[in-house]
Design a protein around this motif. Structure first.
Motif, PDB file in Angstrom:
ATOM      1  N   ARG A   1     -15.298   3.163   0.074  1.00 17.76           N
ATOM      2  CA  ARG A   1     -14.335   4.084  -0.539  1.00 17.76           C
ATOM      3  C   ARG A   1     -14.627   5.552  -0.215  1.00 17.76           C
ATOM      4  O   ARG A   1     -13.719   6.362  -0.154  1.00 17.76           O
TER       5      ARG A   1
ATOM      6  N   PRO B   1     -10.220  -1.721   0.653  1.00 18.79           N
ATOM      7  CA  PRO B   1     -11.257  -0.776   1.075  1.00 18.79           C
ATOM      8  C   PRO B   1     -12.407  -1.477   1.793  1.00 18.79           C
ATOM      9  O   PRO B   1     -12.604  -2.679   1.650  1.00 18.79           O
TER      10      PRO B   1
ATOM     11  N   SER C   1      -3.446   8.809   1.772  1.00 21.99           N
ATOM     12  CA  SER C   1      -3.879   7.954   0.668  1.00 21.99           C
ATOM     13  C   SER C   1      -4.104   6.513   1.146  1.00 21.99           C
ATOM     14  O   SER C   1      -3.297   5.962   1.897  1.00 21.99           O
TER      15      SER C   1
ATOM     16  N   GLU D   1      -4.521   4.210  -1.270  1.00 25.95           N
ATOM     17  CA  GLU D   1      -4.226   3.471  -2.499  1.00 25.95           C
ATOM     18  C   GLU D   1      -3.496   2.170  -2.162  1.00 25.95           C
ATOM     19  O   GLU D   1      -2.503   2.169  -1.438  1.00 25.95           O
ATOM     20  N   GLY D   2      -4.036   1.067  -2.653  1.00 22.90           N
ATOM     21  CA  GLY D   2      -3.408  -0.227  -2.414  1.00 22.90           C
ATOM     22  C   GLY D   2      -3.894  -0.949  -1.176  1.00 22.90           C
ATOM     23  O   GLY D   2      -3.606  -2.128  -0.980  1.00 22.90           O
TER      24      GLY D   2
ATOM     25  N   GLY E   1      -9.179  11.799   2.576  1.00 25.79           N
ATOM     26  CA  GLY E   1      -8.254  11.972   1.462  1.00 25.79           C
ATOM     27  C   GLY E   1      -6.887  12.488   1.854  1.00 25.79           C
ATOM     28  O   GLY E   1      -5.975  12.493   1.030  1.00 25.79           O
TER      29      GLY E   1
ATOM     30  N   ALA F   1       0.842  -1.202   0.000  1.00 25.71           N
ATOM     31  CA  ALA F   1       0.000   0.000   0.000  1.00 25.71           C
ATOM     32  C   ALA F   1       0.875   1.249   0.000  1.00 25.71           C
ATOM     33  O   ALA F   1       1.980   1.253   0.550  1.00 25.71           O
ATOM     34  N   LEU F   2       0.359   2.311  -0.593  1.00 24.79           N
ATOM     35  CA  LEU F   2       1.108   3.569  -0.686  1.00 24.79           C
ATOM     36  C   LEU F   2       1.496   4.105   0.698  1.00 24.79           C
ATOM     37  O   LEU F   2       2.622   4.565   0.908  1.00 24.79           O
TER      38      LEU F   2
END
Length: 434
Positions: free
Chosen positions: A201, A198, A192, A194-195, A189, A98-99
């Motif tokens: 979302r 979820p 992040s 990302e990755g 937000g 993940a980010l």
């Protein structure tokens, strides 16, 4: 020892990454009964700690977290570690890392373990039939809270110096409050996801669990990849939503919170009653989150329903039964609630309210007693935290009292994007509550 204290010891040569890791591993063994960890490879962790130690001896540092041992909730993929998210159902495809985990590693952190969690993050007790319950750090007969329960317990017991968690309706703040640590849910937000796996979302948030507010601030800046100036008033004005809290607290937490409100003027803070009429927020949240969660797990739900525990499967199936119109209505209703929160925050620096209605309940509790009578566990606990995830504003939980010998947490809530203000006010409170 908190994260920034350990960082100072590393920088002054008074400890090493390997020594810090060994201490975390010893504590993991000593408190194995709490079931905080989902995955740990000691040999691999030691190898990495040794590399980080050698680098430090040569005067090389990877970044501001160099050599500091941290954990991550088991819905964040970490390279070389499995991701199970507390379920036996197959997960949707996830990347290698993940980010947010990458950001911590780039800063030099040693992510040495994954933490146990409520199944697929859909729940707030921390009890999981597949992995066993995470047990409270203070009293192992009680709940740790969820869904980031393993992260909170690890931080409370010194199994690593901090942890990366996620919060969709209270999943950082409730376990932090139950276990006497700090949990920060940044603005939607800001960090992040990302990755990461979820749940919802439009409502998921990533953030830290730590020993102190300053640690939480330090980590949030690294996770967000940007500076978050601590800009808060010297003498804050707190908005207290007494109408929202009516009937939603237990007797002990009500007494502790009332005592705090009486003490604040003596600490040069102003306390102002504000109205927070969020009728229907619980229903809007439930519809929205279950609809989104069901679509994330739809394939597994249809092909391997037995991989989900009965309670989680039931919630996901309820989400699958919702129509697109149900979902759009919930999104529209959320916007109405957002305006009500904006109005409540006008003229105050932050909202102040408990993070939990009662101390951590016993394991297995399904109902609890509030001032207004018996309530289901989920409704009683999540009602105090979910509005601020649903509406995406920054919310901090920090310990403020003990009830029945157990820690209870306070929430500081600010306007969207005012993360620095919330953290500054949290630091102000932490210094005075100690």
């Amino acid at each position: 020892m908190d994260l920034l204290e350990a960082k100072h010891l590393l920088e002054t040569g008074k400890t090493t990454p390997l020594a810090l890791l060994e201490e975390a591993l010893e504590r993991a063994k000593a408190y194995a009964d709490r079931n905080a960890l989902a995955y740990l490879d000691e040999e691999r962790a030691r190898e990495e700690a040794l590399r980080l130690t050698e680098e430090l001896k040569r005067g090389q540092t990877r970044g501001p977290l160099h050599g500091l041992p941290l954990t991550a909730k088991d819905l964040f993929p970490v390279k070389g570690m499995p991701t199970r998210a507390g379920t036996r159902a197959p997960l949707p495809p996830l990347p290698e890392e993940a980010l947010a985990v990458g950001r911590l590693k780039e800063a030099g952190a040693l992510i040495f373990a994954k933490t146990n969690m409520h199944e697929v993050a859909l729940g707030i007790t921390g009890e999981n039939p597949w992995t066993g319950p995470v047990r409270n750090a203070v009293d192992p007969t009680r709940q740790a809270g969820g869904s980031s329960g393993g992260s909170a317990v690890a931080v409370a017991l010194g199994i690593g110096l901090a942890s990366l968690g996620s919060d969709t309706g209270g999943s950082i703040r409730i376990p932090a409050a139950f276990n006497g640590v700090v949990g920060f849910k940044p603005s939607y937000g800001r960090v992040s996801l990302e990755g990461a796996l979820p749940l919802s979302r439009s409502t998921d948030h990533g953030g830290p669990l730590a020993k102190t507010v300053r640690d939480a601030h330090f980590l949030t800046e690294i996770l967000a990849g940007e500076s978050i100036p601590l800009e808060g008033p010297q003498n804050p004005t707190f908005g207290v939503p007494l109408d929202f809290l009516e009937g939603r607290l237990g007797v002990g937490v009500r007494k502790a919170f009332t005592r705090l409100l009486e003490d604040l003027p003596g600490l040069r803070a102003t306390v102002k009653e504000v109205s927070l009429p969020l009728e229907g927020a619980y229903e809007v949240y439930t519809r929205l989150v279950r609809y989104e969660a069901a679509r994330i797990h739809e394939k597994a739900l249809k092909e391997h329903p037995e991989g989900f525990s009965p309670q989680v499967r039931e919630a996901l199936l309820a989400g699958l039964a919702l129509t697109e119109k149900d979902y759009r209505d919930a999104v529209a209703e959320r916007e109405v609630l957002r305006l009500k929160l904006v109005k409540a925050l006008r003229g105050v620096d932050a909202l102040l309210l408990p993070a939990q209605p009662l101390p951590a309940p016993p394991l297995g509790a399904e109902e609890v007693e509030l001032e207004s009578g018996r309530k289901s566990h989920r409704e009683a606990f999540i009602t105090l935290t979910l509005p601020f995830s649903l509406l995406g504003v920054p919310a901090l939980a920090l310990p403020f009292a003990k009830v029945e010998g157990m820690p209870v947490g306070l929430q500081v809530v600010g306007p969207y994007a005012e993360d620095g203000r919330v953290l500054a006010i949290g630091g102000w409170l932490e210094a005075r509550l100690r």
